[in-house]
Design an enzyme around this catalytic site. Structure first.
Site, PDB file in Angstrom:
ATOM      1  N   THR A  59      58.891 -47.298  87.086  1.00 47.85           N
ATOM      2  CA  THR A  59      58.341 -48.165  88.119  1.00 47.85           C
ATOM      3  C   THR A  59      59.204 -49.400  88.063  1.00 47.85           C
ATOM      4  O   THR A  59      59.841 -49.627  87.053  1.00 47.85           O
ATOM      5  CB  THR A  59      56.901 -48.578  87.703  1.00 47.85           C
ATOM      6  OG1 THR A  59      56.109 -47.422  87.610  1.00 47.85           O
ATOM      7  CG2 THR A  59      56.272 -49.555  88.663  1.00 47.85           C
ATOM      8  N   THR A  75      54.369 -50.253  82.960  1.00 54.77           N
ATOM      9  CA  THR A  75      55.119 -49.077  83.392  1.00 54.77           C
ATOM     10  C   THR A  75      54.743 -47.932  82.454  1.00 54.77           C
ATOM     11  O   THR A  75      54.162 -48.154  81.399  1.00 54.77           O
ATOM     12  CB  THR A  75      56.636 -49.303  83.330  1.00 54.77           C
ATOM     13  OG1 THR A  75      56.996 -49.541  81.968  1.00 54.77           O
ATOM     14  CG2 THR A  75      57.060 -50.473  84.195  1.00 54.77           C
TER      15      THR A  75
HETATM   16  N1  ASP Z   1      53.351 -46.272  86.048  1.00 52.29           N
HETATM   17  C1  ASP Z   1      53.901 -45.314  86.968  1.00 52.29           C
HETATM   18  C2  ASP Z   1      52.865 -44.332  87.366  1.00 52.29           C
HETATM   19  O1  ASP Z   1      52.007 -43.982  86.568  1.00 52.29           O
HETATM   20  C3  ASP Z   1      55.073 -44.551  86.488  1.00 52.29           C
HETATM   21  C4  ASP Z   1      55.925 -45.185  85.443  1.00 52.29           C
HETATM   22  O2  ASP Z   1      56.049 -46.393  85.377  1.00 52.29           O
HETATM   23  O3  ASP Z   1      56.523 -44.454  84.632  1.00 52.29           O
HETATM   24  O4  ASP Z   1      52.965 -43.845  88.471  1.00 52.29           O
END
Ligand code: ASP
Length: 317
Positions: free
Chosen positions: A165, A216
């Site tokens: 993200t 994230t």
């Molecule tokens: N937090 C994001 C989600 O769960 C993905 C990520 O940051 O890896 O969609």
């Protein structure tokens, strides 16, 4: 003034820092930086170039929060628009709502004249097609995608499939503390799955009296423990930034199941402190700027070990 972005913020953080230096509102500065990340096709987890869901469609999530008004705007599972962060911002500016998803979010995007475009690029389509060829059982191909998908979700937790993200946290010259996120979420996710990035209180939260946090990694974990809101609330109840982040990590460890090792927290307080902490992570970096620095600096993310005795990952065999 202060700016913290995660590693994916690299291409946009200088624009945000310049905006803050020029006296722009933190929300404007954050939006302009995130738009650059959304445009950059080499970032495979945000905007154009992002990984698709199980049926090969890119669905994007984004959120913003103004810590002075405590207003938020977010969109989830939106298809066919290039800048979800701007649509999220317009939810905040124009609607009495905080979160729009799917077709309703797309309708609103058309209504405000948001830039439409295809976010699935050839490289990423080829990678999804390789997955399809290797993993989708023959008996489901003829009627694809109108077939059961739930068991294929196991591939969404495959560590080889990218996920991330971009998160931006900033305090501007007037003291407005704001947060912004944008993501394509987990590659090969179930259609319609929302991560934490559009969920206020889980993936992002900001309060100009105390500070802000954005996460994230596995959004399922921060949704379950309300992580971003928890960090700010712990500061409100007297914890310093370090204690607040540690307490939110402990909350997540209490969940016992899930992908805790995939979560990174980014947090700032209104006294000029910040932390970027990866749980059980490997080497990673984030970007930091304050007015004493000419340009944003890349810094090493702190790693905390959460004991496997207090945490069992459902994803591991
Ligand atoms: N937090 C994001 C989600 O769960 C993905 C990520 O940051 O890896 O969609």
């Amino acid at each position: 003034m202060i700016l913290v972005t995660n590693n994916e913020g690299k291409v946009g953080c200088a624009t945000t820092a310049t905006g803050l230096r020029n006296g722009n509102h933190a929300l404007d500065a954050i939006e302009s930086g995130i738009r650059i990340v959304e445009t950059d096709e080499s970032v495979r987890t945000v905007g154009r170039g992002g990984f698709p869901n199980l049926v090969g469609t890119v669905q994007l999530d984004a959120g913003v929060m103004d810590g002075t008004t405590l207003r938020t705007g977010a969109v989830g599972a939106i298809e066919g628009f290039l800048h979800p962060v701007t649509i999220a911002r317009q939810v905040l500016e124009r609607l009495p709502h905080e979160l729009l998803v799917g077709p309703g979010a797309e309708r609103f995007a058309r209504e405000i004249g948001a830039e439409a475009g295809e976010n699935l690029i050839d490289d990423v389509r080829a990678s999804w097609e390789r997955w399809f060829d290797a993993e989708v059982p023959d008996d489901r191909r003829a009627s694809w995608p109108d077939v059961p998908l739930a068991d294929l979700c196991r591939h969404a937790i495959d560590p080889e499939v990218g996920r991330d993200t971009t998160v931006f946290l900033a305090i501007d010259a007037a003291g407005n503390t704001c947060a912004g996120t944008s993501t394509s979420g987990w590659g090969w996710k179930y259609p319609g799955r929302l991560g934490d990035s559009p969920i206020v209180g889980a993936g992002f939260y900001a309060d100009s009296q105390y500070g802000a946090c954005a996460c994230t990694g596995a959004g399922e974990m921060t949704i379950r423990s309300g992580t971003a809101r928890a960090v700010v609330a712990y500061m409100r109840f007297g914890a310093d930034l370090r204690e607040a982040v540690d307490a939110a990590i402990e909350d997540m460890a209490r969940l016992k199941t899930g992908l805790i090792s995939r979560v990174t927290l980014h947090a700032i307080d209104t006294r000029g402190h910040h932390r970027a902490v990866a749980i059980n992570g490997t080497h990673n970096t984030y970007w930091y700027w304050d007015p004493t620095l000419e340009h944003p600096e890349e810094r090493e993310t702190e790693i905390v070990q959460v004991s496997p005795r207090t945490f069992e990952s459902r994803a591991k065999p």
